[in-house]
Design a protein around this motif. Structure first.
Motif, short mmCIF file in Angstrom:
data_model
loop_
_atom_site.label_atom_id
_atom_site.label_comp_id
_atom_site.label_asym_id
_atom_site.label_seq_id
_atom_site.Cartn_x
_atom_site.Cartn_y
_atom_site.Cartn_z
N HIS A 1 -9.46 -2.95 -2.66
CA HIS A 1 -9.68 -1.68 -1.96
C HIS A 1 -10.48 -0.70 -2.82
O HIS A 1 -11.32 0.04 -2.29
N SER B 1 -5.94 3.35 2.58
CA SER B 1 -4.91 2.33 2.70
C SER B 1 -3.52 2.94 2.86
O SER B 1 -2.54 2.22 3.06
N GLN C 1 -16.80 1.26 2.32
CA GLN C 1 -15.60 1.25 3.14
C GLN C 1 -15.92 1.46 4.63
O GLN C 1 -15.26 0.85 5.48
N THR D 1 -17.27 -2.60 6.06
CA THR D 1 -16.04 -3.16 6.62
C THR D 1 -16.24 -3.38 8.11
O THR D 1 -16.87 -2.56 8.78
N HIS E 1 0.81 -1.22 0.00
CA HIS E 1 0.00 0.00 0.00
C HIS E 1 0.84 1.27 0.00
O HIS E 1 0.31 2.37 0.15
N ASP F 1 -5.08 -4.11 -4.47
CA ASP F 1 -5.47 -2.72 -4.75
C ASP F 1 -6.87 -2.65 -5.35
O ASP F 1 -7.65 -1.74 -5.06
N THR G 1 -14.34 -2.42 -3.09
CA THR G 1 -14.78 -3.20 -1.92
C THR G 1 -16.28 -3.45 -1.96
O THR G 1 -17.08 -2.53 -2.11
N HIS H 1 -9.47 0.69 5.32
CA HIS H 1 -10.27 0.83 4.09
C HIS H 1 -10.69 2.26 3.82
O HIS H 1 -10.96 2.60 2.67
#
Length: 440
Positions: free
Chosen positions: A204, A367, A337, A341, A168, A201, A207, A364
């Protein structure tokens, strides 16, 4: 099958495999075949709609309405979420984030210092992982046979985490250093660093987006119905073998050049060459020194331990009956996110070895937050967005819910369990319901 009973002062929903009751004070109406029509606030309707087994009636029948005292929609919704959280094994189930809240607005509430890279802390995390891994190998070499499972669990846990910050770009300001450390940290796992970074990636960026997310998508109904053999494989994979399904993800998603964009292929080739070199040199050395049994003892068993954590962490992070996967046209980044999450607390030694990976909501939100700053970022999010958060402490009921309920995608309910769609093939799910503890 679940049912509901209207009493003079409340309505009870019986949920889950053991029919735990959820009580909500509101309004009871008539009930007929299909979904029961209660005049609840949108959150409550969403909750019942997401769990067909809560409210579905197979026979057509009418129930006389019972008048009950009305309470405020907000109070009733909060009580419902509290009871639902207890039923699923959560500490808190958050409210839906309003549609007009953007991810940038959430990021802007975070203190600037949580984004700062501290080289001393970063290299301390490398030292922690290296020392813990070495200690694990030492324990494997010295432990009597009955302590080997503990040594394997420790060693598999110790190799989880350092490469995450590198991927990240939150490990070092020197990107070459990040790539080298990330590649080396992944070698004992024969995990190609760059392919994992590219796929991660996308997880993320997308998501909980149907089709596009690369982690724990719900099972597609058409795929589930396409072949009896495939259906049984899926039931086992998303059932009893789910804590090791990251092995399938590792193999299927990271070793084919066709799965990557043209501008990614060269870096993928370098990572694959490093992995194959480790396999070609490291494995024969282990076998030469310790034999095939030593290869199993020192490499394979810790590797399986790593994949247990990789599978368990990632499924808990984004999988629950109330957390939806959405098509791209309905997807909202902030909701996915922040609302989609899960923050889950594990024993402290796991968080130390895994570098706070389960402080997952701020990870999230951005990152770019280094792992050692995630606890501070989470405290900030709790101060500003607490009512929207999904939080849990790891427990058996949480795992039981995920492994026996969260299976096939359904737009209205989020998930339909295997044993509702194919009961004759769902013996593995029935087995899990029998043997898995049901306590939080």
């Amino acid at each position: 099958m679940a049912c509901r009973i209207a009493a003079p002062d409340s309505v009870f929903l019986f949920v889950g495999a053991n029919q735990r009751p959820i009580k909500t004070q509101k309004f009871a109406g008539q009930c007929s075949t299909g979904f029961n029509g209660f005049a609840w606030d949108p959150l409550l309707r969403q909750g019942t709609k997401q769990n067909k087994f809560l409210v579905h009636s197979r026979k057509s029948r009418t129930v006389q309405a019972v008048a009950v005292p009305a309470v405020s929609s907000a109070a009733d919704g909060a009580e419902y979420r509290k009871q639902l959280a207890e039923s699923y094994g959560f500490r808190q189930i958050g409210e839906d984030l309003p549609d007009d809240v953007t991810l940038k607005q959430v990021i802007d509430t975070l203190p600037k210092e949580v984004f700062e890279i501290d080289d001393a802390k970063a290299w301390k995390s490398v030292l922690t992982s290296a020392a813990s891994y070495a200690l694990g190998l030492l324990m494997i070499s010295k432990a009597p046979w009955f302590l080997l499972p503990f040594a394997w669990a420790w060693t598999g846990t110790a190799v989880t985490g350092v490469s995450h910050d590198c991927a990240h770009k939150s490990f070092s300001k020197n990107k070459l250093v990040e790539d080298i450390v990330g590649t080396l940290a992944f070698l004992p796992l024969i995990y190609p660093y760059e392919p994992w970074r590219f796929k991660h990636d996308r997880h993320h960026a997308k998501t909980n987006m149907l089709v596009e997310d690369t982690a724990w998508l719900p099972v597609d109904k058409e795929e589930f119905d396409s072949s009896p053999l495939l259906r049984k494989a899926i039931i086992y994979g998303y059932g009893p073998f789910r804590p090791w399904m990251s092995i399938a993800h590792w193999w299927l998603a990271h070793f084919s050049l066709k799965k990557f964009r043209p501008n990614e292929v060269q870096r993928v080739k370098i990572s694959l060459a490093c992995v194959f070199a480790f396999m070609g040199i490291g494995w024969p050395l282990i076998i030469y020194k310790a034999g095939v049994v030593g290869w199993i003892k020192y490499w394979l068993m810790p590797w399986l331990g790593y994949h247990f954590w990789m599978s368990t962490f990632t499924m808990v992070h984004h999988t629950a009956p109330h957390i939806p996967f959405k098509p791209s046209e309905e997807w909202n980044a902030a909701q996915a996110q922040l609302n989609g999450t899960v923050h889950c607390d594990y024993p402290r030694w796991i968080e130390i070895l895994c570098h706070n990976i389960n402080v997952h909501i701020p990870h999230h939100i951005s990152s770019r937050i280094p792992s050692y700053n995630l606890p501070a970022a989470h405290r900030s999010i709790q101060e500003n967005w607490a009512k929207y958060l999904n939080e849990a402490t790891w427990n058996w009921r949480l795992m039981r819910t995920i492994m026996t309920v969260c299976h096939v995608y359904d737009k209205e309910q989020n998930y339909v369990p295997f044993d509702q769609l194919a009961p004759e093939d769902s013996q593995p799910v029935a087995f899990l319901k029998r043997v898995m503890p049901d306590y939080a």
